[in-house]
Design an enzyme around this catalytic site. Structure first.
Site, mmCIF file in Angstrom:
data_model
loop_
_atom_site.group_PDB
_atom_site.id
_atom_site.type_symbol
_atom_site.label_atom_id
_atom_site.label_comp_id
_atom_site.label_asym_id
_atom_site.label_seq_id
_atom_site.Cartn_x
_atom_site.Cartn_y
_atom_site.Cartn_z
ATOM 1 N N SER A 100 1.277 -1.101 0.217
ATOM 2 C CA SER A 100 -0.108 -0.273 -0.260
ATOM 3 C C SER A 100 0.848 1.602 0.248
ATOM 4 O O SER A 100 1.814 1.380 -1.090
ATOM 5 C CB SER A 100 -1.402 0.092 1.029
ATOM 6 O OG SER A 100 -1.922 0.823 1.059
ATOM 7 N N ASP A 240 -2.228 6.159 -3.683
ATOM 8 C CA ASP A 240 -1.514 5.094 -2.798
ATOM 9 C C ASP A 240 -0.787 4.646 -4.072
ATOM 10 O O ASP A 240 -1.562 4.236 -4.953
ATOM 11 C CB ASP A 240 -1.746 4.864 -1.590
ATOM 12 C CG ASP A 240 -2.596 3.869 -1.025
ATOM 13 O OD1 ASP A 240 -3.680 4.256 -2.587
ATOM 14 O OD2 ASP A 240 -3.344 3.434 -0.367
ATOM 15 N N ASP A 242 -0.686 1.162 -3.752
ATOM 16 C CA ASP A 242 -2.070 -0.169 -5.009
ATOM 17 C C ASP A 242 -3.535 0.568 -4.778
ATOM 18 O O ASP A 242 -3.694 -0.194 -4.872
ATOM 19 C CB ASP A 242 -2.124 -1.214 -2.933
ATOM 20 C CG ASP A 242 -3.209 -0.799 -2.407
ATOM 21 O OD1 ASP A 242 -2.647 0.455 -1.820
ATOM 22 O OD2 ASP A 242 -3.587 -1.655 -1.904
ATOM 23 N N ASP A 244 -6.195 1.554 -2.993
ATOM 24 C CA ASP A 244 -6.919 1.592 -2.399
ATOM 25 C C ASP A 244 -7.331 3.393 -1.575
ATOM 26 O O ASP A 244 -8.246 3.440 -0.939
ATOM 27 C CB ASP A 244 -7.080 0.922 -1.239
ATOM 28 C CG ASP A 244 -6.198 0.253 -0.279
ATOM 29 O OD1 ASP A 244 -5.570 1.341 -0.827
ATOM 30 O OD2 ASP A 244 -6.148 -0.004 0.344
#
Length: 448
Positions: A100, A240, A242, A244
């Site tokens: 992340s 960010d 990833d 999400d």
């Protein structure tokens, strides 16, 4: 949290804590737990742009194939893309390789069940029990019963087409600045917003395996704010690593965080009859100003522990369709089963179009209390919470506040950190409270 699974899957420094050997076992045992009731199960795998992604993907794939699972590699894609495609492609499980917003040396592995939701505590405990066994007693298929691997790099486009149809109009006439954190949205987000006919300016779209989240993305929105002002953009959208999370920037260069985005969505959804049970689910980290703004608009709030998985659990329990975190995880459960930065961005821009209001005006309807969050690296998170001197300084500060603000001290779910947060009527008072507690935490359990 278990021995291996934190609040968001298994995480660690790649090739030291999260080794290929561990990734193989996670693939093998995780795949078994999620697919044991299915003949020739299908498992999809996505990853972000970290240099360690290929290494861990190879090990995970080997572990999954050894159980007889058919593996479909999606390549670089966002976490919500994997969640959506797990269900859309009728897979028994989905796996995302990402840490992340964490720095490049970290990586992580998180699973999604066939319904597109993250695993339950019970499922994670079952996988952990297998990981801790000294002897691997799982079946070992041979010959034609082994799994095979294939690629489905078109999955990202399938996901984009799905989220694109959640908005009512195109975005022509709007200038949108994007910061993709050199991560999973680097190709996806520019394509999506250009396809919706917006004028776009981009940054953080040149991943090289080592620059993910490095001074860019949702944890560094001040960089995007400069681009917004330089280009005269109507809005800035920062994701960010990833994809999400979403943090926005208004046309004046002011940062609009997850609390403000949730409030804007909640107010619009209530006005258009879409907000289920007239309720938003947030965490204890949300700003006091967020709750006051909801109250002023007769919207109910429901609080959970920190972590989007806990927000999701409460949303499912109560039948709610909007929830999230100040950090930018926004969950729109009518459309997808996890926090989704690009979907949230689409809804935010759509609200600007539908209301004909600039983001500064929409966000300005919520007044934030001054807040400070300081992360303290510690030797032991558990010891920190049990330390008598730390408990005493928290009690003293709370007494001094006398209800006019609040203190929150909690461990990070993914890193060896204690987070110390305060809200108060003025920034000066807020800062003073936090630093008094931080000094004691550092003195008692601080890491060098």
């Amino acid at each position: 949290m278990g021995k291996y699974f934190g609040t968001d899957g298994v995480r660690g420094v790649a090739n030291q804590e999260l080794t290929p050997e561990l990734a193989f076992k996670i693939g093998r045992f995780g795949g078994y737990v999620l697919t044991k009731d299915t003949d020739r199960p299908k498992v999809i795998i996505g990853r972000d742009t970290r240099i360690s992604g290929h290494m861990l993907e190879g090990a995970l794939v080997a572990g999954l194939l050894s159980t007889g699972a058919e593996v479909m590699r999606l390549g670089v894609i966002s976490t919500p893309g994997v969640a959506y495609l797990t269900k859309a492609l009728d897979a028994q499980a989905g796996v995302m390789i990402s840490a992340s917003h964490n720095p490049v040396q970290d990586n992580g592995i998180k699973f999604f069940g066939s319904d597109g939701f993250k695993l339950t505590d019970e499922q994670e405990a079952e996988i952990e029990a297998l990981l801790d066994k000294e002897v691997d007693e799982l079946p070992r298929p041979t010959g034609t019963n082994l799994g095979q691997v294939s690629d489905y790099f078109e999955g990202g486009q399938k996901y984009l087409q799905y989220i694109k149809q959640t908005v009512e109009e195109d975005f022509s006439g709007l200038h949108i600045a994007l910061d993709c954190a050199h991560g999973a949205t680097s190709s996806l987000a520019p394509y999506l917003f250009a396809d919706l006919e917006a004028d776009i300016s981009t940054m953080g779209t040149s991943p090289n395996g080592m620059n993910i989240n490095d001074g860019v993305g949702s944890t560094h929105p001040e960089v995007l704010a400069e681009l917004v002002k330089e280009k005269g953009a109507d809005i800035g959208l920062a994701f960010d690593g990833d994809g999400d999370r979403l943090i926005a920037v208004d046309e004046k260069g002011n940062i609009v965080d997850g609390d403000q985005i949730m409030f804007i969505c909640a107010k619009y959804m209530k006005e258009t009859g879409q907000l289920k049970h007239n309720t938003v689910v947030s965490t204890v980290m949300s700003n006091l100003g967020f709750y006051k703004a909801l109250e002023a608009n007769d919207i109910t709030s429901d609080k959970t522990a920190v972590g989007d998985r806990y927000v999701m659990e409460e949303m499912k329990r109560g039948g709610y369709n909007l929830g999230g975190e100040q950090s930018g995880h926004i969950i729109l459960l009518d459309y997808i089963t996890t926090g989704d930065g690009m979907l949230s961005a689409l809804q935010l821009v759509n609200i600007m179009k539908m209301t004909k209001k600039p983001l500064s005006e929409l966000a300005g309807e919520m007044t934030k209390f001054p807040q400070l969050l300081v992360n303290v690296r510690v030797t032991d998170k558990k010891l920190a919470l049990e330390n008598e001197k730390i408990k005493e300084i928290i009690r003293v500060v709370e007494e001094e506040m006398n209800g006019d603000g609040r203190i929150l001290v909690r461990p990070s779910g993914t890193e060896p950190l204690i987070r110390v947060m305060a809200e108060a009527p003025t920034q000066e008072v807020c800062d003073a409270y936090v630093h008094r507690i931080v000094e004691v935490v550092k003195a008692e359990v601080g890491a060098e």
